[in-house]
Scaffold this motif. Structure first.
Motif, PDB file in Angstrom:
ATOM      1  N   TYR A  95       0.827  -1.194   0.000  1.00 51.97           N
ATOM      2  CA  TYR A  95       0.000   0.000   0.000  1.00 51.97           C
ATOM      3  C   TYR A  95       0.870   1.257   0.000  1.00 51.97           C
ATOM      4  O   TYR A  95       1.903   1.310   0.665  1.00 51.97           O
ATOM      5  N   CYS A  96       0.402   2.247  -0.703  1.00 53.06           N
ATOM      6  CA  CYS A  96       0.981   3.579  -0.673  1.00 53.06           C
ATOM      7  C   CYS A  96       0.159   4.417   0.310  1.00 53.06           C
ATOM      8  O   CYS A  96      -1.071   4.283   0.369  1.00 53.06           O
ATOM      9  N   ALA A  97       0.844   5.251   1.100  1.00 47.79           N
ATOM     10  CA  ALA A  97       0.151   6.087   2.080  1.00 47.79           C
ATOM     11  C   ALA A  97       0.805   7.465   2.133  1.00 47.79           C
ATOM     12  O   ALA A  97       2.003   7.591   1.871  1.00 47.79           O
ATOM     13  N   ALA A  98       0.023   8.449   2.499  1.00 42.60           N
ATOM     14  CA  ALA A  98       0.537   9.819   2.555  1.00 42.60           C
ATOM     15  C   ALA A  98      -0.051  10.559   3.745  1.00 42.60           C
ATOM     16  O   ALA A  98      -1.191  10.307   4.146  1.00 42.60           O
ATOM     17  N   THR A  99       0.765  11.460   4.302  1.00 42.15           N
ATOM     18  CA  THR A  99       0.315  12.275   5.408  1.00 42.15           C
ATOM     19  C   THR A  99       1.065  13.598   5.395  1.00 42.15           C
ATOM     20  O   THR A  99       2.212  13.675   4.945  1.00 42.15           O
ATOM     21  N   LEU A 100       0.433  14.628   5.913  1.00 41.67           N
ATOM     22  CA  LEU A 100       1.078  15.928   6.018  1.00 41.67           C
ATOM     23  C   LEU A 100       2.307  15.788   6.922  1.00 41.67           C
ATOM     24  O   LEU A 100       2.226  15.193   8.004  1.00 41.67           O
ATOM     25  N   HIS A 101       3.434  16.322   6.469  1.00 43.93           N
ATOM     26  CA  HIS A 101       4.665  16.191   7.227  1.00 43.93           C
ATOM     27  C   HIS A 101       4.630  17.016   8.495  1.00 43.93           C
ATOM     28  O   HIS A 101       4.293  18.202   8.469  1.00 43.93           O
ATOM     29  N   ARG A 102       4.980  16.358   9.606  1.00 47.93           N
ATOM     30  CA  ARG A 102       5.182  17.047  10.871  1.00 47.93           C
ATOM     31  C   ARG A 102       6.505  16.558  11.442  1.00 47.93           C
ATOM     32  O   ARG A 102       6.652  15.371  11.742  1.00 47.93           O
ATOM     33  N   PRO A 103       7.489  17.450  11.622  1.00 45.43           N
ATOM     34  CA  PRO A 103       8.803  17.029  12.132  1.00 45.43           C
ATOM     35  C   PRO A 103       8.687  16.249  13.431  1.00 45.43           C
ATOM     36  O   PRO A 103       7.864  16.572  14.291  1.00 45.43           O
ATOM     37  N   GLY A 104       9.490  15.196  13.541  1.00 43.88           N
ATOM     38  CA  GLY A 104       9.489  14.372  14.736  1.00 43.88           C
ATOM     39  C   GLY A 104       8.522  13.209  14.689  1.00 43.88           C
ATOM     40  O   GLY A 104       8.475  12.403  15.609  1.00 43.88           O
ATOM     41  N   SER A 105       7.752  13.106  13.619  1.00 45.98           N
ATOM     42  CA  SER A 105       6.777  12.016  13.518  1.00 45.98           C
ATOM     43  C   SER A 105       7.471  10.688  13.229  1.00 45.98           C
ATOM     44  O   SER A 105       8.524  10.646  12.599  1.00 45.98           O
ATOM     45  N   ASP A 106       6.840   9.610  13.678  1.00 50.77           N
ATOM     46  CA  ASP A 106       7.310   8.268  13.378  1.00 50.77           C
ATOM     47  C   ASP A 106       6.559   7.786  12.144  1.00 50.77           C
ATOM     48  O   ASP A 106       5.414   7.328  12.247  1.00 50.77           O
ATOM     49  N   TYR A 107       7.201   7.856  11.004  1.00 53.90           N
ATOM     50  CA  TYR A 107       6.534   7.527   9.758  1.00 53.90           C
ATOM     51  C   TYR A 107       6.477   6.034   9.475  1.00 53.90           C
ATOM     52  O   TYR A 107       6.027   5.626   8.409  1.00 53.90           O
ATOM     53  N   ALA A 108       6.922   5.217  10.410  1.00 53.46           N
ATOM     54  CA  ALA A 108       6.790   3.762  10.268  1.00 53.46           C
ATOM     55  C   ALA A 108       5.435   3.269  10.762  1.00 53.46           C
ATOM     56  O   ALA A 108       5.093   2.108  10.542  1.00 53.46           O
ATOM     57  N   LEU A 109       4.695   4.129  11.433  1.00 52.94           N
ATOM     58  CA  LEU A 109       3.432   3.711  12.031  1.00 52.94           C
ATOM     59  C   LEU A 109       2.260   3.941  11.087  1.00 52.94           C
ATOM     60  O   LEU A 109       2.038   5.071  10.638  1.00 52.94           O
ATOM     61  N   PRO A 110       1.466   2.903  10.801  1.00 50.64           N
ATOM     62  CA  PRO A 110       0.298   3.083   9.932  1.00 50.64           C
ATOM     63  C   PRO A 110      -0.666   4.148  10.447  1.00 50.64           C
ATOM     64  O   PRO A 110      -1.292   4.859   9.651  1.00 50.64           O
TER      65      PRO A 110
END
Length: 126
Positions: A95-110
Motif C-alpha cells: 500500500y501507498c500512504a501519505a500524510t502531512l509532514h510534521r517534524p518528529g513524527s514516526d513515519y513507520a506507524l500506519p
C-alpha cells in the motif's frame, strides 16, 4: 482530495525484482511524507519505507534495507519502490500512504497516515 493509486505488483521468483509505482494527486509532495506499507495474510500492516518530501529523508524497515529503494518524482507526482533480491517473505499486498509532514513524527506507524491507496499484490515464489 488526496488520491493514491498503486501499480506494478505481480508474481516474481525469489531473487527477482519489481518496481512499484504510486500515482498521487491532490497534494504537494514537498508538504507530505509518503510511504509504502505491506500486509501479508494474517499479519499486521507493517511499514516498509517512507520518504519526507521537504528534505528527502528516508526510512527503511530492517527487513528490506539494502534491497529496496524508495524514490519520488514530484514533477510526475509519483512515488516508487524498487524492490530487488525479493524473498518469499516479501509476499504481501503493498500500500501507498501519505500524510502531512510534521517534524518528529514516526513515519513507520500506519496510524500516522490518513490517506491510503487500494494496494497492489506482490507474490514471490520460492
Amino acid at each position: 482530495e488526496v488520491r493514491l493509486v498503486e501499480s506494478g505488483g505481480g508474481l516474481v521468483q525469489t531473487g527477482g525484482s519489481l518496481r512499484l509505482s504510486c500515482a498521487a494527486s491532490g497534494f504537494t509532495f514537498e508538504d507530505y511524507a509518503i510511504a509504502w506499507f505491506r500486509q501479508a495474510p494474517g499479519k499486521e500492516r507493517e511499514g516498509v519505507s517512507a520518504i519526507v518530501g521537504v528534505n528527502g529523508q528516508t526510512y527503511y524497515a530492517d527487513s528490506v534495507k539494502g534491497r529496496f529503494t524508495i524514490s519520488s518524482d514530484s514533477a510526475k507526482n509519483t512515488l516508487y519502490l524498487q524492490m530487488n533480491s525479493l524473498k518469499p517473505e516479501d509476499t504481501a499486498v503493498y500500500y501507498c500512504a501519505a500524510t502531512l509532514h510534521r517534524p518528529g513524527s514516526d513515519y513507520a506507524l500506519p496510524a500516522r497516515y490518513d490517506n491510503w491507496g487500494q494496494g497492489t499484490q506482490v507474490t514471490v515464489s520460492s
